[in-house]
Design a protein around this motif. Structure first.
Motif, short mmCIF file in Angstrom:
data_model
loop_
_atom_site.label_atom_id
_atom_site.label_comp_id
_atom_site.label_asym_id
_atom_site.label_seq_id
_atom_site.Cartn_x
_atom_site.Cartn_y
_atom_site.Cartn_z
N GLU A 11 0.85 -1.22 0.00
CA GLU A 11 0.00 0.00 0.00
C GLU A 11 0.87 1.25 0.00
O GLU A 11 0.68 2.15 -0.81
N THR A 12 1.84 1.28 0.92
CA THR A 12 2.71 2.44 1.04
C THR A 12 3.46 2.68 -0.27
O THR A 12 3.55 3.82 -0.75
N LYS A 13 3.92 1.59 -0.85
CA LYS A 13 4.68 1.71 -2.09
C LYS A 13 3.81 2.33 -3.19
O LYS A 13 4.22 3.25 -3.91
N ALA A 14 2.58 1.83 -3.28
CA ALA A 14 1.66 2.35 -4.31
C ALA A 14 1.38 3.84 -4.11
O ALA A 14 1.40 4.62 -5.05
N VAL A 15 1.13 4.20 -2.87
CA VAL A 15 0.82 5.62 -2.57
C VAL A 15 2.02 6.49 -2.92
O VAL A 15 1.86 7.59 -3.47
N VAL A 16 3.20 6.00 -2.61
CA VAL A 16 4.41 6.78 -2.93
C VAL A 16 4.52 6.96 -4.45
O VAL A 16 4.81 8.05 -4.95
N GLU A 17 4.25 5.84 -5.17
CA GLU A 17 4.29 5.94 -6.65
C GLU A 17 3.35 7.05 -7.15
O GLU A 17 3.70 7.86 -8.01
N ILE A 18 2.15 7.04 -6.57
CA ILE A 18 1.15 8.05 -6.98
C ILE A 18 1.67 9.46 -6.70
O ILE A 18 1.61 10.35 -7.54
N GLU A 19 2.21 9.61 -5.50
CA GLU A 19 2.69 10.95 -5.11
C GLU A 19 3.83 11.39 -6.00
O GLU A 19 4.03 12.59 -6.21
N GLN A 20 4.55 10.43 -6.53
CA GLN A 20 5.71 10.80 -7.34
C GLN A 20 5.34 11.09 -8.80
O GLN A 20 6.17 11.61 -9.56
N ALA A 21 4.12 10.76 -9.21
CA ALA A 21 3.73 11.03 -10.60
C ALA A 21 3.79 12.54 -10.86
O ALA A 21 3.38 13.34 -10.01
N ALA A 22 4.29 12.92 -12.06
CA ALA A 22 4.52 14.34 -12.33
C ALA A 22 3.30 15.01 -12.95
O ALA A 22 3.05 16.19 -12.76
N ASP A 23 2.55 14.23 -13.72
CA ASP A 23 1.39 14.82 -14.39
C ASP A 23 0.39 13.73 -14.73
O ASP A 23 0.58 12.57 -14.35
N LEU A 24 -0.64 14.12 -15.46
CA LEU A 24 -1.71 13.18 -15.77
C LEU A 24 -1.17 11.98 -16.55
O LEU A 24 -1.56 10.83 -16.31
N ALA A 25 -0.23 12.25 -17.48
CA ALA A 25 0.32 11.16 -18.29
C ALA A 25 1.09 10.19 -17.41
O ALA A 25 0.94 8.97 -17.54
N GLY A 26 1.90 10.72 -16.46
CA GLY A 26 2.68 9.88 -15.55
C GLY A 26 1.76 9.01 -14.72
O GLY A 26 2.02 7.82 -14.51
N LEU A 27 0.67 9.63 -14.29
CA LEU A 27 -0.28 8.90 -13.46
C LEU A 27 -0.90 7.75 -14.25
O LEU A 27 -1.02 6.63 -13.77
N THR A 28 -1.30 8.06 -15.50
CA THR A 28 -1.89 7.03 -16.34
C THR A 28 -0.90 5.89 -16.56
O THR A 28 -1.27 4.71 -16.55
N ALA A 29 0.37 6.27 -16.70
CA ALA A 29 1.40 5.26 -16.99
C ALA A 29 1.55 4.26 -15.83
O ALA A 29 1.80 3.08 -16.07
N ILE A 30 1.39 4.69 -14.61
CA ILE A 30 1.61 3.76 -13.47
C ILE A 30 0.33 3.02 -13.08
O ILE A 30 0.36 2.18 -12.16
N GLU A 31 -0.79 3.35 -13.74
CA GLU A 31 -2.05 2.73 -13.32
C GLU A 31 -1.99 1.21 -13.30
O GLU A 31 -2.49 0.58 -12.34
N PRO A 32 -1.33 0.51 -14.29
CA PRO A 32 -1.26 -0.96 -14.23
C PRO A 32 -0.55 -1.45 -12.95
O PRO A 32 -0.87 -2.52 -12.44
#
Lengths: 356, 790
Positions: A11-32
Motif C-alpha cells: 500500500e505504502t509503495k503504491a501511494v508513494v508511486e502516486i505521489e511521485q507522478a509528475a502529471d496526468l500522463a505519468g499517473l496514467t502510466a503507473i495505473e497498471p
C-alpha cells in the motif's frame, strides 16, 4: 514479514508511486502497477489461499482497505492533474475583450416612423384598423367630398399644391366643364372618404400618412409633413364618444397624467366641430412657457362627421353617425424629444437620425 | 378679433375676473390668443414738453425738459424729434417697468443725464406707431397716470381667434351676446337714433340694385354739415387697441361701427356723386377703376361694382372704394353706404386682387343684413356726437332690398340632439340654451320637435346639426360627459402593413439608417442623378423651382442625403427609405404612385447591396434572382444587375454611376438597392403560405465542384445549370469560393460550388452520388465555357 505487513508495504509503495507522478500522463502510466492483477496488491490476493481459513476474512478486509486507500490517492491525484491541465489550457486561450473592433451596428428608424408606429399601435390596441391611400389626389377626395365645394371660403385654410398633368389633363369632367384638379393631399381625410366609399360600417380606422401644404419651411412648418386621422362610423355614435375615445387615446399614448378636452371650433367636414387640447406634457397642467401658462396644449381638430360628408359617401346620416379627428405626427415627435426646429428632422444628418 | 372689456360692457353687465371671462370665451369657441390687463403702466404719466435743446455732443438725440407737475422739470435724452414745446406726452419715470419688461433707470447718454423716457405709442402697447413720441390731446391733466387719463385703467383686452362660421363674433356686440348668454346676464343693443332735419333723402340720393344676388340689401343715409376733423381720444384709443389706425372723424366712426356691430360701411363725398345716384351691378370683364389707394385695377365678370348715374364704376363692392368720390377735408356732405354683399363674390374678388381688409374679412363670412338700418343710425349718432356743432341728417334711412337670404325655420328633434351629443336633453333645456343667443324657438304639436328660427347674424347656421353645435357650445363641451364606443372587430394591421414594418426592421438590423428626403426635386436633379425620365410629374404652383417636380425615383433624394452627410464629414453613411415615387399615368386621372424601397450604402461595393438583398430574401422567404444588366439608369455601367422575383423584374442592385456620385460630391463608391415594395410584399405573403415540406430522414452527401469559368458567363447561370442537372435530390447549392490569379487565364475565374444531395425515400449509394456528380460536370462543361478544375 506477516501478511499484514506485506499488505501495508505494498500500500505504502503504491501511494508513494502516486505521489511521485509528475502529471496526468505519468499517473496514467503507473495505473497498471496500482490496480488489477499485475499490481502488487493484486498479487497479494494469492496470500488468501495460504492463510488459515479463519484468518481469510481478516486478510481480505485488509486487502480491500489497502486498495481503497490506493484508489482514493489515485482519484485525488487525477483530479489535481486535470484541474492543472485545464487551467493551463484556459490560460493559453486568454482574450482581452476590450480589443473588440467596431463591427456593424444596428441601424435606426426615422423618428417620424417610430412615432407613427407607436400611434398606430395604440389605436390598434383600441380596436382600430390602419387605412392608407394615395398622396396625389383629386379635388373631389381632398375637398368636395369633405363638404368643401370650390368656392368655399374655408379652402383658404389649406395652401394647396396642385399637379400639372399637361396634355393628360382631362378637360370637362369637373364642375362647370373645367378640368378636375389633381393635387397633393393637404390632409389624410381623402383616405377617410375612400374607406367610407368602399367599406360598409361599422368603421373604426386611423389614417396615418404624408401630407403636403404650400408652406415655406421654417421652425414649425414644412411643406411635407405627417398626420394621423381617425374615423369612427357606427350606429348611435355621439359627441361624448369622441371625447371618451380621445381621452382613452391620450392616456394610452401620453400616460395617465395627461387628459384631453374639447373646445368648439370650425371645420367644414364636421358639425359640431372642436379643437382638442391635451394637458401640457411639459408641466403636466401646472402651467409653463410651452403652454403659455394655460396648462393645455392644442393637439388637433375633431368633430362629428358632417351629414353632407356621409351623404357624399352614400351613407344615411339618420342611420349612421360618426366622428373624426386628426393631428400632426411631426409635432408630437418634436414635443417628446424637445426638438426646437422641425427642419432638423428632415436634414437626414446621421448625427440626428442615430439619436433615435 | 380684439375686444375690450369696457366696450363689451356697453351691451351687457359682464362681470368676472379677466381669467374667468377669457376661459368662458375660449370654451364658447372664441379662443383667447392673448390677454392683456391694462394696469401695467404704473409710472407712466402725462407730461408737458417744457423745453427742447440740442444735445451738445450728439446729433441723433435731443434734450427734453419735461414738466410732470412737480416743481422742477426733468431732463430727458430723447431720440425722437416730433414734439414741440407745450405738447403733452406720455412720460415713463424712473422705476417704471415697460410692457416689454424693461425697467426705466437713470442713465447718462454721451455725458448728459436722462431721468426717464418719453414714450411712443408702440412702446406703451397703445398702437403700432413707433416713429415718434405719442402726442396726447391737450385736455389731459399733467402729472396724472396715463391710463387713468385715457379712461383705460383696469380695462382688459382680449385677442380672440374667430372661426369662419362665426360672422357674429367679428363684432364687439356679437362677442358680448355670446358671453352674456354664458354668464346668464341680459344683452341689449341700444336703439340709437338721430333727429333728422326736414327734407327728403330721396331728393338727394337714390340707390338702385341691378344685381339682387350680389347685393341683398343696400342701406344708407344722407348726412350734411359734416366737418372732417380728428376723432376724440376715447374713440381713437378703442380703434388703436382693436388694431386700427385713427385717420379722421368720418373714417374713425366708420371703423368704429364696423368693429362694434360687424357691419363694414363706406362713405362718399355727396358732392362728387352726380345726383347722389348709386347703382350696384356685376362688373364686366376688363372694366377699369382707380381705387382709393390710387391703383388702377382691372375687374372681371363676377366682381361687384358700385356705379354712378352714368354707369361709371366708382367702387369695388365690399372691397374698396373708388378715388373719384373719396371724402376729403373739404367734404361737407356725406353719402353713407351700409350694404350687404354676397360672401362668395367678395371672397373671390378680394382674393384675386390681393385686397384683404377688415371689411372683406367680415363680408366673406356674411354680415348681419338685419341690423343695417340700426347700424346706419349708429353711424350718424356717433358722428353727430363727435362733430363740434353736430351734423344734419336728411330725411329717413334709404333702404333698398335685393334678394334677402331666406332662412326657413329648422325643425329640431330633442331626441336627435340627445343622440348626437351623447346626453339626454329636455326640450326646455334646448330652448333655454338657444334663446339668449338670438334663436327663436317655438314648440310644435310633436313633443319631440321644436321649430327654431335662425337670426340674420348667424348665416352659417342652417341645419339641425348646426343647431346641435350651438346647443353643445352653450351647454359646454366639457359638461356633456364621455363614453367610449367599441369596435365589433379586433384592431389590427393588414398583412401588407406588417410586412412593411418587417422590411424596415430587416434594414435596421443590417445597419441601415432610415432617411426622409424631400419628395420634391428640381427638374435638373433627374439628369444629375443619371435617371432618364422624359416627363416627370410637375407641380402647378411650386414654392420654388428646386421643389417643382415629384420624384420619379428614390435615388436623387438619397444621393442628396448622402451628399449632405459627406459635406458634414459623416463618411460611409448607410441610408434607406421606403416611400412613394410618381410618374405620369397613361390616361388623365391620378399619376402612378408606387411605393419603393431604396438603400444607398456609401463607401461600399456592389456586393454590400447584394448582401442586403440576401438578408431581405431570407427574412421574407423570397428567392431573388440577380441578373447582370449593363447600363441601368443612374447605375455603374458595369456593376449593376436586375433583381427578379418569380420571373418579374422587381428592381435593381449594384453601384451608383461614378459620374453621378461626382456630381453629388461623394468621393466613395456607393452600393445601391432599389426594389418595388408591392411586389416584395405580395411575394412575401405568398411565400408565407407555402406548405410544409417534410424533412428527409435519410443521410445527405456533400459534393464540392470547382470550375474554371470564362468571365462572360454569370455565376448564376452555372448555379442554374447545376440545379437543373440534379433535380429533386438537390437540397442546396452554394457558391462558396471565387478566385482569380496569375496561374489562371485572365479571361476566366474559378467558381467553387458546394452541393448537398439527399433523397426523400432512401439512402443514396456512393455510386448514385458519383453519377450525379458526373452529370453536373457534363452539364456545366456542355452548356457553358467552363471546365472542371481537378
Amino acid at each position: 514479514m506477516s501478511v499484514y505487513d506485506q499488505i501495508a508495504e505494498a500500500e505504502t509503495k503504491a501511494v508513494v508511486e502516486i505521489e511521485q507522478a509528475a502529471d496526468l500522463a505519468g499517473l496514467t502510466a503507473i495505473e497498471p502497477m496500482l490496480f488489477g492483477k499485475k499490481s502488487e496488491l493484486g498479487g497479494l490476493k494469492r496470500l488468501m489461499g495460504e492463510v488459515d481459513a479463519g484468518e481469510r476474512p481478516k486478510v481480505g478486509q485488509a486487502l480491500n482497505e489497502a486498495q481503497l486507500v490506493v484508489r482514493e490517492a489515485h482519484a485525488l491525484a487525477k483530479e489535481k492533474f486535470s484541474k492543472a491541465q485545464r487551467l493551463a489550457q484556459l490560460e493559453t486561450e486568454r482574450l482581452d475583450l476590450t480589443e473588440s473592433l467596431n463591427s456593424t451596428q444596428r441601424g435606426h428608424l426615422h423618428l417620424v416612423t417610430q412615432t407613427m408606429e407607436r400611434l398606430e399601435d395604440v389605436f390598434v390596441g383600441m380596436g382600430f384598423t390602419v387605412s392608407e391611400g394615395p398622396q396625389a389626389e383629386t379635388d373631389w377626395y381632398n375637398f368636395e367630398a369633405l363638404n368643401l365645394p370650390a368656392a368655399h371660403p374655408a379652402r383658404s385654410m389649406f395652401d394647396t399644391l396642385y399637379l400639372d398633368l399637361g396634355e393628360r389633363t382631362e378637360i370637362g369632367d369637373g364642375e362647370g366643364g373645367e378640368a378636375t384638379n389633381i393635387l397633393l393631399r393637404t390632409h389624410t381625410s381623402p383616405v377617410q372618404i375612400r374607406v367610407m366609399e368602399s367599406t360598409p360600417p361599422p368603421i373604426y380606422t386611423v389614417c396615418p400618412g404624408r401630407v403636403f401644404r404650400r408652406d415655406t419651411a421654417d421652425a414649425s412648418h414644412m411643406p411635407v409633413f405627417h398626420q394621423i386621422e381617425g374615423l369612427v362610423i357606427d350606429r348611435g355614435i355621439s359627441l361624448t364618444d369622441l371625447s371618451g375615445t380621445l381621452n382613452e387615446f391620450t392616456a394610452a399614448y401620453f400616460g395617465g397624467a395627461i387628459s384631453s378636452r374639447l373646445r368648439p371650433s370650425y371645420f367644414p367636414f364636421t358639425e359640431p366641430s372642436a379643437e382638442f387640447d391635451i394637458t401640457c406634457v411639459i408641466c403636466e397642467g401646472a402651467g409653463c412657457q410651452t403652454c403659455q401658462r394655460t396648462g393645455w396644449i392644442e393637439l388637433g381638430g375633431c368633430g362629428m362627421v358632417h351629414p353632407n360628408v356621409l351623404a357624399n359617401c352614400g351613407l344615411d346620416s339618420e342611420e349612421w353617425t360618426g366622428f373624426a379627428f386628426g393631428f400632426g405626427i411631426d409635432r408630437l415627435a418634436l414635443m417628446r424629444h424637445g426638438i426646437k426646429d422641425l427642419r432638423d428632422m428632415y436634414t437626414n444628418d446621421v448625427r440626428f437620425l442615430e439619436q433615435f | 378679433m380684439k375686444v375690450l372689456l369696457s366696450w363689451l360692457q356697453e351691451f351687457a353687465p359682464i362681470k368676472g375676473t379677466a381669467l374667468d371671462l377669457g376661459n368662458h370665451m375660449s370654451d364658447l369657441g372664441m379662443a383667447v390668443e392673448e390677454m392683456r390687463v391694462l394696469n401695467n403702466l404704473d409710472g407712466v404719466v402725462v407730461a408737458k414738453v417744457a423745453d427742447l435743446r440740442p444735445h451738445p455732443k450728439a446729433d441723433r438725440i435731443q434734450l427734453v425738459d419735461v414738466d410732470t407737475g412737480d416743481d422742477e422739470p426733468l431732463q430727458v435724452c430723447c431720440g425722437a424729434f416730433n414734439m414741440s414745446v407745450g405738447d403733452l406726452i406720455p412720460f415713463a419715470s424712473i422705476g417704471t417697468v415697460m410692457p416689454d419688461g424693461m425697467e426705466i433707470a437713470q442713465r447718462k447718454m454721451r455725458g448728459e443725464i436722462s431721468n426717464g423716457m418719453c414714450c411712443s405709442a408702440s412702446e406703451l402697447g397703445l398702437g403700432t406707431d413707433h416713429d415718434g413720441i405719442m402726442i396726447l390731446p391737450d385736455e389731459l391733466q399733467v402729472g396724472e397716470p396715463l391710463l387713468h387719463e385715457l379712461g383705460l385703467a383696469g380695462d382688459v383686452l382680449w385677442d380672440l381667434e374667430i372661426n369662419p362660421n362665426r360672422p357674429d363674433a367679428m363684432s364687439v356686440s356679437g362677442v358680448a351676446r355670446d358671453l352674456a348668454a354664458r354668464l346668464g346676464v341680459p344683452f341689449r343693443i341700444p336703439e340709437w337714433s338721430v333727429e333728422s332735419v326736414s327734407g327728403s333723402a330721396e331728393d338727394l340720393a337714390t340707390f338702385n340694385i341691378e344685381d339682387p344676388v350680389l347685393c341683398p340689401r343696400f342701406t344708407g343715409r344722407v348726412i350734411k354739415n359734416v366737418s372732417v376733423g380728428s376723432s376724440p381720444l376715447w374713440m381713437q384709443m378703442r380703434l388703436v387697441l382693436s388694431g386700427m389706425r385713427p385717420i379722421n372723424s368720418v373714417v374713425d366712426v366708420s371703423n368704429y361701427v364696423m368693429l362694434e356691430l360687424g357691419t363694414p360701411n363706406h362713405t362718399y363725398d355727396l358732392a362728387l356723386v352726380p345726383n347722389g345716384h348709386i347703382g350696384v351691378r356685376g362688373a364686366s370683364d376688363g372694366e377699369q377703376i382707380t381705387t382709393l389707394d390710387n391703383q388702377e385695377r382691372t375687374l372681371v365678370a363676377g366682381d361687384g361694382v358700385i356705379v354712378d348715374e352714368s354707369d361709371q364704376a366708382i367702387g369695388i363692392a365690399g372691397v374698396m372704394g373708388g378715388a373719384s368720390t373719396e371724402i376729403s377735408s373739404s367734404t361737407t356732405g356725406v353719402l353713407l353706404e351700409l350694404a350687404s354683399w354676397n360672401p362668395e363674390s367678395i371672397a373671390r374678388t378680394s382674393q384675386r386682387l390681393g385686397l384683404r381688409s377688415e371689411a372683406s374679412a367680415r363680408f366673406e363670412r356674411g354680415t348681419d343684413w338685419g341690423i343695417n338700418p340700426l347700424a346706419v343710425e349708429r353711424f350718424c349718432h356717433l358722428l353727430n356726437q363727435i362733430t363740434p356743432g353736430g351734423i344734419e341728417v336728411v330725411g329717413e334711412v334709404i333702404d333698398v332690398e335685393g334678394d334677402l337670404p331666406e332662412q326657413a325655420p329648422v325643425s329640431v328633434r330633442t331626441s336627435r340632439m340627445s343622440a348626437l351629443l351623447g346626453r339626454k336633453f329636455e326640450a326646455s333645456e334646448i330652448r333655454n340654451l338657444l334663446r339668449p343667443i338670438g334663436f327663436e324657438v317655438a314648440e310644435t304639436s310633436d313633443a319631440d320637435v321644436q321649430e327654431v328660427r335662425i337670426p340674420s347674424f348667424r348665416p352659417d347656421t342652417q341645419t339641425e346639426t348646426d343647431i346641435a353645435e350651438e346647443i353643445a357650445r352653450h351647454f359646454g363641451y366639457g359638461n356633456l360627459g364621455t363614453s367610449v364606443p367599441r369596435s365589433p372587430d379586433a384592431g389590427r394591421l393588414s398583412p401588407e402593413q406588417k410586412l412593411r414594418r418587417g422590411i424596415r426592421q430587416v434594414m435596421v438590423g443590417s445597419g441601415m439608417v432610415e432617411a426622409m428626403p424631400n419628395p420634391f426635386l428640381a427638374p435638373s436633379d433627374i439628369g444629375k442623378s443619371g435617371l432618364e425620365v422624359a416627363e416627370p410629374v410637375r407641380l402647378l404652383n411650386p414654392l420654388a423651382v428646386e421643389e417643382s417636380v415629384l420624384r420619379p425615383s428614390l435615388l436623387p433624394g438619397l444621393l442628396a442625403a448622402v451628399g449632405y452627410n459627406y459635406s458634414h464629414r459623416n463618411i460611409g453613411v448607410k441610408l434607406f427609405e421606403i416611400g412613394a415615387v410618381f410618374e405620369l399615368g397613361l390616361t388623365n386621372s391620378l399619376p402612378d404612385e408606387t411605393e419603393r424601397l431604396g438603400a444607398l450604402l456609401a463607401n461600399e461595393e456592389a456586393f454590400a447591396a447584394i448582401d442586403l438583398l440576401r438578408e431581405l430574401g431570407s427574412a421574407l422567404k423570397l428567392s431573388f434572382e440577380v441578373r447582370n444588366q449593363d447600363g441601368l439608369p443612374g447605375m455603374h455601367p458595369t456593376r449593376c444587375a436586375q433583381v427578379r422575383l418569380n420571373g418579374s423584374v422587381v428592381g435593381s442592385v449594384g453601384e451608383v454611376d461614378p459620374d453621378v456620385l461626382k456630381s453629388y460630391e461623394v468621393e466613395d463608391r456607393c452600393a445601391w438597392l432599389d426594389l418595388r415594395l408591392d411586389f416584395l410584399v405580395a411575394g412575401a405573403i405568398a411565400a408565407d403560405l407555402a406548405p410544409y415540406v417534410p424533412v428527409s430522414t435519410f443521410p445527405s452527401s456533400d459534393v464540392d465542384l470547382a470550375f474554371l469559368v470564362e468571365n462572360q458567363v454569370q455565376a448564376s447561370e452555372i448555379e442554374a445549370t447545376l440545379r437543373k442537372a440534379i433535380g429533386e435530390e438537390l437540397q442546396s447549392v452554394r457558391l462558396f469560393d471565387v478566385f482569380r490569379n496569375d496561374q489562371l487565364e485572365s479571361s476566366s475565374r474559378s467558381l467553387a460550388f458546394s452541393l448537398r444531395l439527399q433523397a426523400k425515400d432512401r439512402t443514396m449509394t456512393d455510386e448514385e452520388v458519383g453519377k450525379l456528380r458526373q452529370r453536373c460536370i457534363d452539364a456545366v462543361e456542355g452548356s457553358h465555357k467552363a471546365t472542371l478544375r481537378s
